[in-house]
Enzyme design. Structure first.
Site, PDB file in Angstrom:
ATOM      1  N   ASP A  92     -36.156 -19.832   4.914  1.00 49.04           N
ATOM      2  CA  ASP A  92     -36.982 -19.789   3.919  1.00 49.04           C
ATOM      3  C   ASP A  92     -36.275 -19.312   2.669  1.00 49.04           C
ATOM      4  O   ASP A  92     -35.205 -18.591   2.661  1.00 49.04           O
ATOM      5  CB  ASP A  92     -38.172 -18.990   4.258  1.00 49.04           C
ATOM      6  CG  ASP A  92     -39.364 -19.213   3.356  1.00 49.04           C
ATOM      7  OD1 ASP A  92     -39.406 -20.293   2.535  1.00 49.04           O
ATOM      8  OD2 ASP A  92     -40.208 -18.389   3.289  1.00 49.04           O
ATOM      9  N   ASN A 101     -45.745 -28.461   5.745  1.00 48.72           N
ATOM     10  CA  ASN A 101     -45.135 -28.719   4.715  1.00 48.72           C
ATOM     11  C   ASN A 101     -45.369 -30.295   4.334  1.00 48.72           C
ATOM     12  O   ASN A 101     -44.877 -30.588   3.029  1.00 48.72           O
ATOM     13  CB  ASN A 101     -43.606 -28.620   5.168  1.00 48.72           C
ATOM     14  CG  ASN A 101     -42.971 -26.940   5.139  1.00 48.72           C
ATOM     15  OD1 ASN A 101     -42.162 -26.940   6.003  1.00 48.72           O
ATOM     16  ND2 ASN A 101     -43.579 -26.165   4.530  1.00 48.72           N
TER      17      ASN A 101
HETATM   18  C1  IPE Z   1     -41.952 -21.973   6.791  1.00 45.63           C
HETATM   19  O1  IPE Z   1     -41.691 -21.773   5.514  1.00 45.63           O
HETATM   20  C2  IPE Z   1     -41.503 -23.543   7.362  1.00 45.63           C
HETATM   21  C3  IPE Z   1     -40.112 -23.492   7.391  1.00 45.63           C
HETATM   22  C4  IPE Z   1     -39.070 -22.852   6.980  1.00 45.63           C
HETATM   23  C5  IPE Z   1     -39.694 -25.012   7.749  1.00 45.63           C
HETATM   24  P1  IPE Z   1     -42.755 -22.285   4.425  1.00 45.63           P
HETATM   25  O2  IPE Z   1     -42.177 -21.772   3.121  1.00 45.63           O
HETATM   26  O3  IPE Z   1     -43.378 -23.128   4.620  1.00 45.63           O
HETATM   27  O4  IPE Z   1     -43.908 -21.002   4.740  1.00 45.63           O
HETATM   28  P2  IPE Z   1     -44.993 -20.256   3.792  1.00 45.63           P
HETATM   29  O5  IPE Z   1     -45.887 -21.528   3.325  1.00 45.63           O
HETATM   30  O6  IPE Z   1     -44.387 -19.562   2.823  1.00 45.63           O
HETATM   31  O7  IPE Z   1     -45.822 -19.617   5.052  1.00 45.63           O
HETATM   32  C1  IPE Z   2     -37.645 -23.252   3.066  1.00 47.13           C
HETATM   33  O1  IPE Z   2     -37.597 -23.086   1.603  1.00 47.13           O
HETATM   34  C2  IPE Z   2     -37.442 -24.888   3.383  1.00 47.13           C
HETATM   35  C3  IPE Z   2     -38.642 -25.584   3.789  1.00 47.13           C
HETATM   36  C4  IPE Z   2     -39.752 -25.016   4.035  1.00 47.13           C
HETATM   37  C5  IPE Z   2     -38.565 -26.813   4.095  1.00 47.13           C
HETATM   38  P1  IPE Z   2     -38.984 -23.255   0.851  1.00 47.13           P
HETATM   39  O2  IPE Z   2     -38.698 -24.588   0.394  1.00 47.13           O
HETATM   40  O3  IPE Z   2     -40.129 -22.823   1.499  1.00 47.13           O
HETATM   41  O4  IPE Z   2     -38.511 -22.236  -0.357  1.00 47.13           O
HETATM   42  P2  IPE Z   2     -39.530 -21.256  -1.060  1.00 47.13           P
HETATM   43  O5  IPE Z   2     -40.114 -20.616   0.077  1.00 47.13           O
HETATM   44  O6  IPE Z   2     -40.377 -22.055  -1.684  1.00 47.13           O
HETATM   45  O7  IPE Z   2     -38.532 -20.425  -1.870  1.00 47.13           O
HETATM   46 MG    MG Z   3     -41.035 -21.248   1.675  1.00 47.54          MG
END
Ligand code: IPE
Ligand code: IPE
Ligand code: MG
Length: 248
Positions: free
Chosen positions: A21, A69
């Site tokens: 993340d 997502n």
């Molecule tokens: C969790 O991250 C999913 C992945 C790392 C693929 P998100 O960024 O989607 O999670 P939330 O929405 O902050 O809980």
């Molecule tokens: C994790 O990084 C990757 C996926 C969930 C695919 P994010 O895209 O959630 O990054 P933040 O949390 O918005 O910084």
């Molecule tokens: Mg995230």
């Protein structure tokens, strides 16, 4: 002493799961669009995979795309899927060289056809590699997985194949997409968020959780070593008392 040499190789977690993340925030800090963060997350994937395999970890599961997502802007979703296809294609050579087997969990059939095809090819090509298994969680959510397992068991019960009296925790484990994979002993989440976000809810019942503020694109081998060292310094009691564990 370097971090790696502080790891007790005899007490490695057999399975490490990672919620990757912070890509979006990493990009924002640099004044770039979110997709730039995802592109730079690939290096971290490479580093962590290599480090885990070098140490002798058996399974590494990476949460790459959650069912939730899909709710992101189409542009970002498309970029993530394109990145997935390109990365699998490019990394196959390295996976073969390092004898890493690719697997995937999640609602894979609902991935865009190109991504699904590339994934199946990668799984097929690497199926005989035996050094480490890299599991990608794609279009994955634990509630989806548990719901599917319930449907499967209910169908078996209805047709008389399974007697409801004989349903055990094992029956449920075996009906999950992670069937055959040991439960993760260590779960890491980057970016400072301290939640599970629908990842492996059943399987992490007794996992040690490790949260780090490091954003995923900045995650390197030493960050993995730190997490493993933290894991090795914990007392895993599984409901027992500390005294019982000392006495063995
Ligand atoms: C969790 O991250 C999913 C992945 C790392 C693929 P998100 O960024 O989607 O999670 P939330 O929405 O902050 O809980
Ligand atoms: C994790 O990084 C990757 C996926 C969930 C695919 P994010 O895209 O959630 O990054 P933040 O949390 O918005 O910084
Ligand atoms: Mg995230």
């Amino acid at each position: 002493m370097d971090l790696k040499s502080k790891i007790d190789l005899k007490k490695l977690p057999k399975h490490i799961a990672v919620i990757m993340d912070g890509n979006g925030r990493w990009a924002k800090q640099k004044g770039k669009i979110r997709i730039f963060g995802h592109q730079n997350g690939v290096k971290a994937v490479r580093e962590v995979t290599e480090a885990a395999a070098e140490l002798g970890v058996n399974y590494l599961t990476l949460y790459a795309f959650s069912t939730e997502n899909w709710g992101r802007p189409a542009e970002e979703v498309n970029a993530l899927m394109t990145l997935l296809v390109g990365t699998i294609r490019k990394e196959i050579k390295t996976l073969m060289k390092n004898k890493i087997r690719l697997q995937a969990i999640g609602n894979l059939k609902e991935l865009p056809p190109k991504a699904y095809k590339e994934l199946l090819e990668g799984i097929e090509k690497t199926k005989d590699n035996d050094r480490m298994t890299l599991v990608l969680a794609l279009n994955y959510s634990a509630r989806w997985e548990i719901t599917e397992a319930v449907k499967q068991i209910a169908t078996a019960a209805k047709s008389g194949v399974v007697d409801p009296e004989n349903i055990t925790a094992n029956t449920i484990s075996q009906a999950l997409t992670t069937n055959g994979i040991p439960d993760p002993e260590l779960m890491i989440r980057t970016s400072g968020e301290t939640r599970i976000s629908n990842f492996l809810l059943w399987q992490i019942a007794y996992a040690e959780l490790y949260f780090t503020p490091v954003l995923w694109p900045d995650f390197r081998k030493d960050n993995l070593y730190e997490a493993i060292i933290s894991f090795q310094n914990r007392e895993r009691r599984f409901g027992k008392t500390s005294d019982q564990l000392v006495k063995g």
